[in-house]
Design a protein around this motif. Structure first.
Motif, mmCIF file in Angstrom:
data_model
loop_
_atom_site.group_PDB
_atom_site.id
_atom_site.type_symbol
_atom_site.label_atom_id
_atom_site.label_comp_id
_atom_site.label_asym_id
_atom_site.label_seq_id
_atom_site.Cartn_x
_atom_site.Cartn_y
_atom_site.Cartn_z
ATOM 1 N N LYS A 36 1.182 2.706 -11.374
ATOM 2 C CA LYS A 36 1.736 1.493 -10.768
ATOM 3 C C LYS A 36 2.640 0.746 -11.744
ATOM 4 N N ASN A 83 0.573 3.172 -1.588
ATOM 5 C CA ASN A 83 1.226 2.107 -2.333
ATOM 6 C C ASN A 83 2.532 2.635 -2.919
ATOM 7 N N ILE A 133 1.173 -2.689 0.274
ATOM 8 C CA ILE A 133 0.135 -1.660 0.290
ATOM 9 C C ILE A 133 -0.207 -1.382 1.742
#
Length: 168
Positions: free
Chosen positions: A70, A114, A121
């Motif tokens: 991420k 995601n 999300i």
């Protein structure tokens, strides 16, 4: 007794680096949660997509791995610890047109899609095999841009019996 290990004790100059660090880019997709394997069912990776399987049936994926993806940080080491040894692990990469097991992402709250670099999300509200997830993944694609999908969904989450995939 705590099952956690001192990860830094395993990451030193004696451990081999991945040939190329794994780094996600803005627009890539991370699928996380829990999954099962559809026995004897397969699907084909559509054009413009690439799937990186970062989990297998013998280990569980940690939040640390998902967090690094991420944050678009380099993952230089990937593997698991068993019996005081570190075993390197390489993801399995499927390109467009290749056949892949039709893995099933379990329903929300565990099944999550995601997009890297985006706060959005998407929760999966019913068990969805990859063959049905392709539609969702295509919606993240911009024009001629190819996207990578990092599959981090766990087959098993019992880290006492199945080691955690360790990253650094």
């Amino acid at each position: 007794m705590c099952n956690r290990i001192n990860i830094n004790a395993f990451f030193n100059d004696s451990l081999p680096n991945l040939d190329q660090p794994i780094t996600s880019n803005a627009g890539d997709v991370i699928i996380s949660g829990n999954c099962i394997e559809s026995e004897f069912k397969y699907t084909t990776v559509p054009q413009g997509l690439e799937i990186w399987l970062l989990s297998n049936t013998n280990m569980s994926v940690t939040d640390a791995l998902i967090d690094k993806l991420k944050r678009q940080e380099d993952i230089k080491h990937l593997g698991y610890k068993r019996d005081d040894h570190f075993y390197p692990y390489l993801p399995i990469i499927y390109q467009s047109g290749e056949t892949i097991p039709d893995l099933v992402l379990k329903a929300f709250p565990k099944g999550i899609i995601n997009q890297v670099g985006c706060a959005h999300i998407e929760g999966v509200y019913k068990d969805l095999p990859l063959s049905q997830l392709w539609f969702h993944l295509r919606s993240y694609k911009k024009k001629s841009q190819n996207i990578r999908c990092f599959w981090t969904a766990n087959f098993m989450t019992d880290s006492i019996h199945y080691p955690e995939l360790i990253v650094n």
